[in-house]
Scaffold this active site. Structure first.
Site, mmCIF file in Angstrom:
data_model
loop_
_atom_site.group_PDB
_atom_site.id
_atom_site.type_symbol
_atom_site.label_atom_id
_atom_site.label_comp_id
_atom_site.label_asym_id
_atom_site.label_seq_id
_atom_site.Cartn_x
_atom_site.Cartn_y
_atom_site.Cartn_z
ATOM 1 N N GLU A 120 45.132 44.618 33.064
ATOM 2 C CA GLU A 120 46.142 44.083 33.976
ATOM 3 C C GLU A 120 47.472 44.759 33.676
ATOM 4 O OE1 GLU A 120 45.936 39.851 33.361
ATOM 5 O OE2 GLU A 120 44.287 39.657 34.759
ATOM 6 N N HIS A 139 45.953 36.905 39.014
ATOM 7 C CA HIS A 139 46.317 36.172 37.796
ATOM 8 C C HIS A 139 47.395 35.121 38.090
ATOM 9 C CE1 HIS A 139 46.527 36.500 33.146
ATOM 10 N NE2 HIS A 139 46.542 35.252 33.553
#
Length: 176
Positions: A120, A139
């Site tokens: 990420e 997320h």
């Protein structure tokens, strides 16, 4: 539906309360939580493999450690009843993404939802996984106005403590 929670900390317990409120049979696996605490919450305690075999939906709520990398891989996905679902809002490294895609392709899993990815933000060498039966969110499963206010409040409290020469609450590695 039989919900299996992997991890029964604060977030796992909150999910369990909501699931039970909807009448969903809920069980959990967490070696760090006594079975009596799970039972008190109306949740059936189980070992991980048993949980996987008997749950039609798995939701992950454990922190990442090197020992937990690919906690859910090909073997674990094969233990699930065919047509099950997997939800990961914990850490991307807990799930072997290639094994997950293969389980979706073979119809072992009916679907999956990921709020976290192994890398990420995604990159060209670690792109967002895609599959028609896979939902990927950015997320953001944690987000609510209350949660956002709590994050700001905790940061300010920790900063104030440090500026006053006191230890900050919640610090995992002091001195960093």
């Amino acid at each position: 539906m039989r919900l299996g929670l992997i991890g029964f900390g604060r977030i796992g317990r909150a999910v369990a309360r909501r699931a039970r409120g909807l009448g969903i049979e809920t069980r959990a696996s967490d070696p760090l939580v006594p079975a009596s605490e799970m039972i008190a919450e109306g949740v059936k305690p189980m070992a991980l493999d048993e949980l996987l075999r008997e749950s039609t939906v798995i939701s992950l709520h454990v922190p990442f450690t090197k020992e937990r990398e690919h906690l859910i891989g090909e073997r674990e996905l094969r233990l699930l009843p065919q047509g099950s679902y997997l939800v990961n809002t914990a850490r991307g490294q807990l799930v072997d993404t290639a094994a997950l895609i293969a389980a979706l392709e073979s119809d072992q899993l009916a679907g999956a939802a990921l709020d976290v990815l192994p890398a990420e933000p995604p990159t060209a060498s670690h792109p967002i996984p895609t599959h028609p039966k896979l939902v990927v969110t950015p997320h953001a499963a944690w987000y609510s106005p209350k949660a956002e206010a709590e994050v700001v409040q905790k940061a300010c409290t920790a900063l104030s403590a440090v500026l006053n020469g006191e230890p900050a609450e919640g610090v995992i590695v002091p001195g960093i």
